[in-house]
Scaffold this motif. Structure first.
Motif, mmCIF file in Angstrom:
data_model
loop_
_atom_site.group_PDB
_atom_site.id
_atom_site.type_symbol
_atom_site.label_atom_id
_atom_site.label_comp_id
_atom_site.label_asym_id
_atom_site.label_seq_id
_atom_site.Cartn_x
_atom_site.Cartn_y
_atom_site.Cartn_z
ATOM 1 N N GLY A 110 -3.196 -2.082 10.422
ATOM 2 C CA GLY A 110 -1.939 -2.241 11.162
ATOM 3 C C GLY A 110 -2.042 -3.119 12.390
ATOM 4 N N ARG A 111 -3.017 -3.999 12.432
ATOM 5 C CA ARG A 111 -3.225 -4.823 13.630
ATOM 6 C C ARG A 111 -3.028 -6.310 13.355
ATOM 7 N N ALA A 112 -2.546 -6.665 12.158
ATOM 8 C CA ALA A 112 -2.445 -8.094 11.800
ATOM 9 C C ALA A 112 -1.504 -8.827 12.753
ATOM 10 N N LYS A 113 -1.867 -10.047 13.092
ATOM 11 C CA LYS A 113 -0.980 -10.922 13.862
ATOM 12 C C LYS A 113 -0.358 -11.880 12.858
ATOM 13 N N GLY A 114 0.870 -11.644 12.475
ATOM 14 C CA GLY A 114 1.450 -12.404 11.366
ATOM 15 C C GLY A 114 0.963 -11.817 10.055
ATOM 16 N N ASP A 170 4.321 -4.308 27.041
ATOM 17 C CA ASP A 170 3.092 -3.790 26.434
ATOM 18 C C ASP A 170 3.333 -2.331 26.050
ATOM 19 N N TYR A 171 3.539 -2.102 24.748
ATOM 20 C CA TYR A 171 3.913 -0.752 24.307
ATOM 21 C C TYR A 171 2.768 0.243 24.461
ATOM 22 N N THR A 172 1.542 -0.276 24.662
ATOM 23 C CA THR A 172 0.407 0.645 24.819
ATOM 24 C C THR A 172 0.377 1.248 26.228
ATOM 25 N N GLY A 227 3.701 -8.572 14.384
ATOM 26 C CA GLY A 227 3.324 -8.390 12.976
ATOM 27 C C GLY A 227 3.983 -9.396 12.054
ATOM 28 N N GLY A 228 3.886 -9.116 10.748
ATOM 29 C CA GLY A 228 4.414 -10.032 9.743
ATOM 30 C C GLY A 228 5.900 -10.286 9.918
ATOM 31 N N VAL A 229 6.692 -9.243 10.041
ATOM 32 C CA VAL A 229 8.139 -9.421 10.190
ATOM 33 C C VAL A 229 8.470 -9.884 11.608
ATOM 34 N N GLY A 230 7.814 -9.290 12.599
ATOM 35 C CA GLY A 230 8.146 -9.586 13.999
ATOM 36 C C GLY A 230 7.983 -11.055 14.370
ATOM 37 N N TYR A 268 19.761 1.534 8.318
ATOM 38 C CA TYR A 268 18.471 1.196 7.723
ATOM 39 C C TYR A 268 18.687 0.014 6.789
ATOM 40 N N LEU A 269 17.801 -0.968 6.862
ATOM 41 C CA LEU A 269 17.920 -2.123 5.953
ATOM 42 C C LEU A 269 16.789 -2.116 4.937
ATOM 43 N N PHE A 270 17.148 -2.245 3.685
ATOM 44 C CA PHE A 270 16.167 -2.447 2.615
ATOM 45 C C PHE A 270 16.374 -3.877 2.149
ATOM 46 N N MET A 271 15.438 -4.760 2.464
ATOM 47 C CA MET A 271 15.655 -6.183 2.174
ATOM 48 C C MET A 271 15.826 -6.412 0.664
ATOM 49 N N HIS A 272 16.488 -7.521 0.303
ATOM 50 C CA HIS A 272 16.604 -7.839 -1.119
ATOM 51 C C HIS A 272 16.112 -9.258 -1.392
ATOM 52 N N ALA A 298 4.518 -5.834 22.334
ATOM 53 C CA ALA A 298 3.239 -6.242 21.746
ATOM 54 C C ALA A 298 2.139 -5.667 22.619
ATOM 55 N N SER A 299 0.985 -5.428 22.018
ATOM 56 C CA SER A 299 -0.178 -5.046 22.819
ATOM 57 C C SER A 299 -0.697 -6.333 23.468
ATOM 58 N N PRO A 300 -1.631 -6.231 24.429
ATOM 59 C CA PRO A 300 -2.157 -7.460 25.049
ATOM 60 C C PRO A 300 -2.686 -8.457 24.017
ATOM 61 N N ARG A 301 -3.205 -7.955 22.882
ATOM 62 C CA ARG A 301 -3.727 -8.867 21.830
ATOM 63 C C ARG A 301 -2.653 -9.800 21.283
ATOM 64 N N GLY A 302 -1.390 -9.347 21.297
ATOM 65 C CA GLY A 302 -0.340 -10.142 20.665
ATOM 66 C C GLY A 302 0.585 -10.847 21.642
ATOM 67 N N TYR A 334 0.837 -1.218 0.000
ATOM 68 C CA TYR A 334 0.000 0.000 0.000
ATOM 69 C C TYR A 334 0.863 1.256 0.000
ATOM 70 N N LYS A 335 2.107 1.158 0.520
ATOM 71 C CA LYS A 335 2.998 2.319 0.412
ATOM 72 C C LYS A 335 3.324 2.576 -1.061
ATOM 73 N N GLN A 336 3.484 1.477 -1.800
ATOM 74 C CA GLN A 336 3.709 1.572 -3.251
ATOM 75 C C GLN A 336 2.517 2.260 -3.914
HETATM 76 P P1 NDP Z 1 2.447 -5.430 9.996
HETATM 77 O O1 NDP Z 1 1.379 -4.661 9.304
HETATM 78 O O2 NDP Z 1 2.386 -6.907 9.947
HETATM 79 O O3 NDP Z 1 2.473 -4.951 11.523
HETATM 80 C C1 NDP Z 1 1.298 -5.079 12.267
HETATM 81 C C2 NDP Z 1 1.673 -5.338 13.707
HETATM 82 O O4 NDP Z 1 2.367 -4.214 14.233
HETATM 83 C C3 NDP Z 1 0.489 -5.592 14.595
HETATM 84 O O5 NDP Z 1 0.637 -6.881 15.144
HETATM 85 C C4 NDP Z 1 0.593 -4.508 15.669
HETATM 86 O O6 NDP Z 1 0.359 -5.029 16.954
HETATM 87 C C5 NDP Z 1 2.039 -4.078 15.597
HETATM 88 N N1 NDP Z 1 2.242 -2.690 15.978
HETATM 89 C C6 NDP Z 1 1.666 -1.591 15.433
HETATM 90 N N2 NDP Z 1 2.147 -0.477 16.042
HETATM 91 C C7 NDP Z 1 3.038 -0.897 16.969
HETATM 92 C C8 NDP Z 1 3.864 -0.239 17.926
HETATM 93 N N3 NDP Z 1 3.858 1.097 18.056
HETATM 94 N N4 NDP Z 1 4.665 -0.995 18.717
HETATM 95 C C9 NDP Z 1 4.678 -2.344 18.601
HETATM 96 N N5 NDP Z 1 3.905 -3.022 17.738
HETATM 97 C C10 NDP Z 1 3.099 -2.303 16.928
HETATM 98 O O7 NDP Z 1 3.855 -4.902 9.442
HETATM 99 P P2 NDP Z 1 5.171 -5.739 9.033
HETATM 100 O O8 NDP Z 1 5.652 -6.486 10.218
HETATM 101 O O9 NDP Z 1 4.934 -6.475 7.785
HETATM 102 O O10 NDP Z 1 6.167 -4.536 8.698
HETATM 103 C C11 NDP Z 1 6.603 -3.660 9.738
HETATM 104 C C12 NDP Z 1 7.191 -2.401 9.104
HETATM 105 O O11 NDP Z 1 8.391 -2.725 8.419
HETATM 106 C C13 NDP Z 1 6.293 -1.708 8.072
HETATM 107 O O12 NDP Z 1 6.481 -0.317 8.194
HETATM 108 C C14 NDP Z 1 6.851 -2.188 6.744
HETATM 109 O O13 NDP Z 1 6.596 -1.312 5.678
HETATM 110 C C15 NDP Z 1 8.333 -2.245 7.073
HETATM 111 N N6 NDP Z 1 9.090 -3.192 6.242
HETATM 112 C C16 NDP Z 1 10.253 -2.751 5.667
HETATM 113 C C17 NDP Z 1 11.048 -3.615 4.954
HETATM 114 C C18 NDP Z 1 12.358 -3.142 4.395
HETATM 115 O O14 NDP Z 1 12.994 -3.849 3.586
HETATM 116 N N7 NDP Z 1 12.839 -1.972 4.785
HETATM 117 C C19 NDP Z 1 10.631 -5.006 4.703
HETATM 118 C C20 NDP Z 1 9.427 -5.404 5.406
HETATM 119 C C21 NDP Z 1 8.671 -4.496 6.126
HETATM 120 P P3 NDP Z 1 -0.921 -4.547 17.832
HETATM 121 O O15 NDP Z 1 -2.146 -4.868 17.036
HETATM 122 O O16 NDP Z 1 -0.787 -5.354 19.032
HETATM 123 O O17 NDP Z 1 -0.733 -3.082 18.033
#
Ligand code: NDP
Length: 334
Positions: A323-327, A194-196, A155-158, A278-282, A176-180, A44-46
């Motif tokens: 922005g709330r996805a788990k994985g 709990d960052y919240t 999240g996805g990367v975490g 800063y890392l830009f994955m490849h 992570a928030s309590p949800r995660g 979506y940033k794209q």
């Molecule tokens: P996601 O959309 O999967 O992240 C969603 C998760 O982030 C949710 O589980 C949410 O948890 C958690 N979250 C949101 N805000 C916070 C916060 N303030 N502190 C801690 N957790 C938080 O994202 P991705 O993991 O896929 O990507 C993370 C970021 O990295 C994005 O900005 C993405 O664009 C970037 N990225 C950059 C790359 C690169 O090569 N530079 C490659 C991949 C990703 P909760 O619901 O509990 O709040």
């Protein structure tokens, strides 16, 4: 074939489902019949045009950064894959093309997917898994006993970074928030904040290294919880020009612009006496092979938040953008 096409830069309606010609496998490419494709914030940033200066795509183009499917044809010169192989890939950053029923991908970016996984699970791994691997192994050089902080563990990367960091022997604290919380503990996190509710800089200290997946204020707080001289790798803050642009033969004006924008972050890192990168994955088929092996050995598991049929991809994006996805969120094609 049906595909989700980035037609222009803008909001949700800038991408639409269209019938487009099926690609053919060019030299060095495999044609994949795609069964599943993962969604990532970069998609979506794209769409918003936020990363166009870095990836420089030519519109219109089929969106989508990662996929899993079966090889249907191979182009001239392909040596590593054959028709019928079950594969997964992080596709070319500029050409994209994963949100479609077929995609042509260079064989360098492809690997055989883990046998135990469904296409949906395999499609959730490439982009986030490669990012976590390249950050932890290549940039932070995590060793057994490293005291590591990861922001945004749910999240996805975490979710993959926690598991890989444990594989490399780190002691992992994440947010992570309590949800995660339950999820990140199950994946191996030793401590969860709990960052919240908590200010990181008040409750944590003494880390050898940090992986920042959140950016902004969280990155500033992360600088304060590290030992002097420790390294922090961010994937979410402002790209550091040398790292972000080195693969792209970026023009001088672009590099200068990025330097100017990232100056604030760099000077705050210097004040805190930490090393910021800063890392830009490849994309990398070799690194995907490594992840595939870990899955086969039971040391890495994909975490899929939800999946949607390709026809409902707009709903999948609406969910991702909260922005709330788990994985990971994944779309599937029958
Ligand atoms: P996601 O959309 O999967 O992240 C969603 C998760 O982030 C949710 O589980 C949410 O948890 C958690 N979250 C949101 N805000 C916070 C916060 N303030 N502190 C801690 N957790 C938080 O994202 P991705 O993991 O896929 O990507 C993370 C970021 O990295 C994005 O900005 C993405 O664009 C970037 N990225 C950059 C790359 C690169 O090569 N530079 C490659 C991949 C990703 P909760 O619901 O509990 O709040």
């Amino acid at each position: 074939m049906l595909a989700y096409v980035l037609t222009r830069y803008g909001g949700a309606d800038a991408m639409e489902l269209q019938d487009v010609p099926r690609p053919v496998a060019g030299p060095g490419e495999v044609l994949v019949r795609v069964f599943a494709a993962g969604l990532n914030p970069v998609d979506y940033k794209q769409r918003e045009g936020a990363v166009r200066v870095i990836t420089r795509p030519r519109l219109p183009l089929v969106a989508g950064s990662e996929l899993a499917g079966i090889v249907e044809a191979v182009g001239p010169g392909v040596t590593r894959f054959a028709t019928g192989d079950r594969v997964f890939a992080r596709v070319d950053k500029t050409l994209l093309g994963a949100f479609a029923e077929h995609a042509a991908v260079h064989e360098d970016f492809v690997a055989l997917m883990p046998r135990s996984l469904s296409y949906t699970e395999a499609a959730s791994l490439p982009l986030a898994g490669l990012t976590a691997l390249q950050a932890l192994r290549d940039e932070l050089e995590i060793k057994p006993g490293t005291k590591l902080f990861i922001s945004g563990g749910a999240g996805g990367v975490g979710t993959l970074a926690i598991q890989l960091a444990k594989y490399f022997g780190a002691e992992v604290t994440t947010t992570a928030s309590p949800r995660g919380e339950e999820l990140v503990r199950r994946l191996g996190a030793d401590a969860v904040v709990d960052y919240t509710k908590e200010n990181l800089a008040e409750v944590l200290h003494g880390f050898d290294a940090a992986l920042d997946l959140v950016g902004g204020e969280t990155l500033d707080q992360t600088f304060k919880i590290l030992k002097p001289g420790a390294k922090v790798v961010s994937i979410a803050g402002m790209p550091e020009p040398q790292t972000a642009l080195k693969d792209l033969a970026a023009p001088a004006w672009m590099t200068a612009l990025f330097w100017a924008i990232s100056l604030g972050i760099r000077s705050r890192a210097r004040e805190a006496n930490v090393r910021y990168r800063y890392l830009f994955m490849h994309p990398s088929g070799e690194d995907l092979k490594f992840l595939s092996r870990l899955v086969s050995e039971g040391k890495l598991e994909p975490v899929v938040d939800s999946s949607y049929p390709l026809e409902k991809i707009a709903d999948a994006f609406a969910a991702l953008e909260q922005g709330r996805a788990k994985g990971k969120i994944v779309v599937t094609m029958d």
